[in-house]
Scaffold this active site. Structure first.
Site, PDB file in Angstrom:
ATOM      1  N   GLU A 157       0.766  -1.602  -0.047  1.00 59.29           N
ATOM      2  CA  GLU A 157      -0.167   0.398  -0.031  1.00 59.29           C
ATOM      3  C   GLU A 157       0.742   0.790  -0.086  1.00 59.29           C
ATOM      4  O   GLU A 157       1.410   1.848   0.893  1.00 59.29           O
ATOM      5  CB  GLU A 157      -0.872   0.120   1.032  1.00 59.29           C
ATOM      6  CG  GLU A 157      -2.076  -1.070   1.386  1.00 59.29           C
ATOM      7  CD  GLU A 157      -2.512  -1.319   2.640  1.00 59.29           C
ATOM      8  OE1 GLU A 157      -2.719  -0.292   3.301  1.00 59.29           O
ATOM      9  OE2 GLU A 157      -3.416  -2.520   3.058  1.00 59.29           O
ATOM     10  N   ASN A 198       1.843  -4.686  -3.280  1.00 60.29           N
ATOM     11  CA  ASN A 198       0.805  -4.376  -2.772  1.00 60.29           C
ATOM     12  C   ASN A 198       0.208  -3.682  -2.716  1.00 60.29           C
ATOM     13  O   ASN A 198       0.043  -2.732  -1.865  1.00 60.29           O
ATOM     14  CB  ASN A 198       0.677  -5.872  -2.285  1.00 60.29           C
ATOM     15  CG  ASN A 198      -0.727  -6.710  -2.056  1.00 60.29           C
ATOM     16  OD1 ASN A 198      -1.243  -7.120  -2.846  1.00 60.29           O
ATOM     17  ND2 ASN A 198      -0.979  -6.688  -0.502  1.00 60.29           N
ATOM     18  N   HIS A 234     -10.776  -6.041  -2.736  1.00 62.67           N
ATOM     19  CA  HIS A 234     -11.013  -5.832  -1.524  1.00 62.67           C
ATOM     20  C   HIS A 234     -12.711  -4.849  -1.619  1.00 62.67           C
ATOM     21  O   HIS A 234     -12.551  -4.221  -1.632  1.00 62.67           O
ATOM     22  CB  HIS A 234     -10.543  -5.564  -0.104  1.00 62.67           C
ATOM     23  CG  HIS A 234      -9.769  -6.069   0.798  1.00 62.67           C
ATOM     24  ND1 HIS A 234      -9.797  -7.057   1.411  1.00 62.67           N
ATOM     25  CD2 HIS A 234      -8.712  -6.015   1.058  1.00 62.67           C
ATOM     26  CE1 HIS A 234      -8.738  -7.580   1.558  1.00 62.67           C
ATOM     27  NE2 HIS A 234      -8.139  -6.674   1.542  1.00 62.67           N
ATOM     28  N   GLU A 262      -6.225 -10.760  -1.958  1.00 60.92           N
ATOM     29  CA  GLU A 262      -7.156 -10.404  -0.883  1.00 60.92           C
ATOM     30  C   GLU A 262      -8.331 -10.207  -0.877  1.00 60.92           C
ATOM     31  O   GLU A 262      -9.099  -9.246  -0.856  1.00 60.92           O
ATOM     32  CB  GLU A 262      -6.112  -9.370  -0.247  1.00 60.92           C
ATOM     33  CG  GLU A 262      -4.960  -8.983   0.039  1.00 60.92           C
ATOM     34  CD  GLU A 262      -4.912  -8.061   1.394  1.00 60.92           C
ATOM     35  OE1 GLU A 262      -5.504  -7.389   1.518  1.00 60.92           O
ATOM     36  OE2 GLU A 262      -3.153  -7.575   1.340  1.00 60.92           O
ATOM     37  N   ASP A 264     -12.071 -11.074  -0.865  1.00 60.30           N
ATOM     38  CA  ASP A 264     -13.100 -10.619  -1.034  1.00 60.30           C
ATOM     39  C   ASP A 264     -14.230 -10.061  -1.534  1.00 60.30           C
ATOM     40  O   ASP A 264     -14.225  -8.555  -1.485  1.00 60.30           O
ATOM     41  CB  ASP A 264     -13.420 -10.387   0.671  1.00 60.30           C
ATOM     42  CG  ASP A 264     -12.479  -9.400   2.010  1.00 60.30           C
ATOM     43  OD1 ASP A 264     -13.169  -8.418   0.780  1.00 60.30           O
ATOM     44  OD2 ASP A 264     -11.862  -9.690   2.536  1.00 60.30           O
TER      45      ASP A 264
END
Length: 448
Positions: A157, A198, A234, A262, A264
């Site tokens: 990030e 990432n 996300h 990641e 979801d």
């Protein structure tokens, strides 16, 4: 950032049959996700918590996935809570579990602005001291797991939403080249590990992902060891970026791998059938986009069960973001992943999406005509099979629009070749003649 049971149960109430759908709690008879992914040359992974790797959680984590990401166990605050005092317990546990189950490990994460130990964030460091601390941390952790970690999220990030560099202890103290240095140090500690940057909200083409694209292009041009880009994903239900596959491809065209790291898909609670159906479409879209690009290494879900998800604690009122529910039963999203990986499955419709009614059309002293209508709204069926047990000695003598057999009091009726599909908003009906004597109670019916 962080009992195989298929089929449909019908409960008869006053002549009506309420159709209830129960998804399988395990998948011993299904092709595991990891096998489907491997056949496509892809990874399907999950973030895990080391202490939970037992029982059903451990069984599913080992059987369904070919890659594990420690959710928190490898972050700086976890491994070195006190300067010079290390705790590798959970990280070691996850790596050992992965080795025992022939799984890759994705190391997460070496350089981040969150979940750092207090001694680091509250310290007063010169630039030289800060650089030395970071180099030592990277070298220590990567060296410990040398040869056992397939890929590292080295830098996590680094960007703001507008594509500028995020103001962090690392950027403020070391400048933008902290990223190049971190990659270089990680490569020196384990030259075989794939090294990633990432970030989140970089799934589609936008200012943030373009900044990441330009950074990777610059690093490649300078000879800095950079192997891949992680798109966290996300997501919110119904909001998969339309440019996802295009974005994956443009990074791949730079000569680096891409991974969805990641995934979801959260929704407003309580979840309803429409949200679960859209979530399934979203999971399928993301996985299919990765499958379509050769250099997309694979997809990792950020926790595979809703009971292990970070979402409810971070986004109040939202949840149900993973492919399995709180009780480890697969949701429609699970079956969507299966299909995106080239598998086949009959997806159980969401609860309440389909219903059936049983009625006696006519009755006389020794016989009766029965009828069952199955209808769906918000889901569809590709086949059906009705099973019940007569409670008063009734026997089927003739059936239409279904193939029915009876053994003793047990009856099984399967769809005909022409009416197996029940479309969303549609229905099918089958009927039969039967004999009875004394009473003709409505049986409880199960479909599967």
């Amino acid at each position: 950032m962080r009992s195989l049971r298929t089929g449909l149960s019908l409960a008869a109430v006053a002549g009506s049959l309420a159709l209830l759908f129960t998804a399988p709690a395990a998948h011993a008879a299904d092709t595991p996700l990891r096998d489907l992914a491997a056949a496509k040359g892809k990874v399907i992974g999950t973030a895990v918590t080391g202490s939970k790797l037992t029982g059903t959680y451990g069984d599913l984590a080992g059987a369904q996935f070919n890659s594990l990401t420690p959710g928190n166990a490898m972050k700086w605050g976890s491994v070195e809570p006190t300067q010079g005092s290390f705790d590798w317990t959970e990280a070691d546990q996850i790596v050992a579990f992965a080795q025992a189950h022939d799984q890759q490990v994705r190391g997460h994460t070496l350089v981040w602005h969150n979940q750092n130990p207090n001694w680091l964030t509250n310290g007063s460091w010169t630039s030289a001291q800060l650089g030395s601390l970071l180099q030592n941390h990277i070298t220590t952790e990567v060296s410990r797991y040398k040869g056992r970690i397939t890929a590292w999220d080295v830098v996590n990030e680094p960007f703001n939403e507008d594509g500028t560099y995020r103001s962090t202890i690392w950027y403020n103290g070391l400048g933008a080249d902290y990223i190049a240095n971190a990659l270089t140090w990680a490569h020196a500690a384990d030259p075989a590990a794939k090294l990633y940057i990432n970030d989140y909200n970089v799934e589609g083409v936008n200012a943030k992902s373009t900044a990441l694209y330009n950074l990777v292009k610059d690093l490649k041009g300078r000879g800095v060891p950079i192997d891949g880009v992680g798109l966290q994903a996300h997501l919110i239900v119904g909001q998969v970026p339309a440019t996802l596959q295009q974005n994956i491809q443009r990074f791949a065209d730079l000569g680096v791998d891409v991974a969805v790291t990641e995934l979801d898909v959260r929704m407003a609670l309580p979840a309803d059938s429409a949200e679960l159906a859209q979530q399934a479409a979203d999971f399928k879209s993301v996985v299919a986009a990765c499958v379509a690009v050769t250099r997309c290494a694979g997809v990792t879900v950020w926790g595979f069960a809703d009971s292990d998800s970070w979402v409810p604690g971070t986004f109040p009122g939202y949840g149900a973001a993973t492919p399995y529910d709180d009780n480890y039963a697969p949701k429609p999203a699970y079956y969507a992943i299966v299909e995106a990986l080239g598998g086949t499955t009959t997806t159980p419709p969401p609860p309440g999406a389909c219903s059936a009614t049983y009625s006696v059309q006519s009755q006389w002293n020794t016989g009766f005509t029965g009828q069952v209508t199955v209808s769906c709204s918000g889901a569809s069926l590709s086949s059906w099979k009705a099973n019940w047990t007569f409670g008063a000695g009734q026997r089927i003598t003739q059936a239409w629009n279904a193939t029915c057999t009876q053994s003793g009091s047990s009856v099984s009726c399967a769809n005909a070749s022409y009416n197996g599909s029940v479309p969303d908003g549609g229905s099918v009906t089958f009927g039969f003649n039967g004999s009875w004597n004394g009473s003709n109670p409505v049986p409880t019916v199960t479909l599967g």
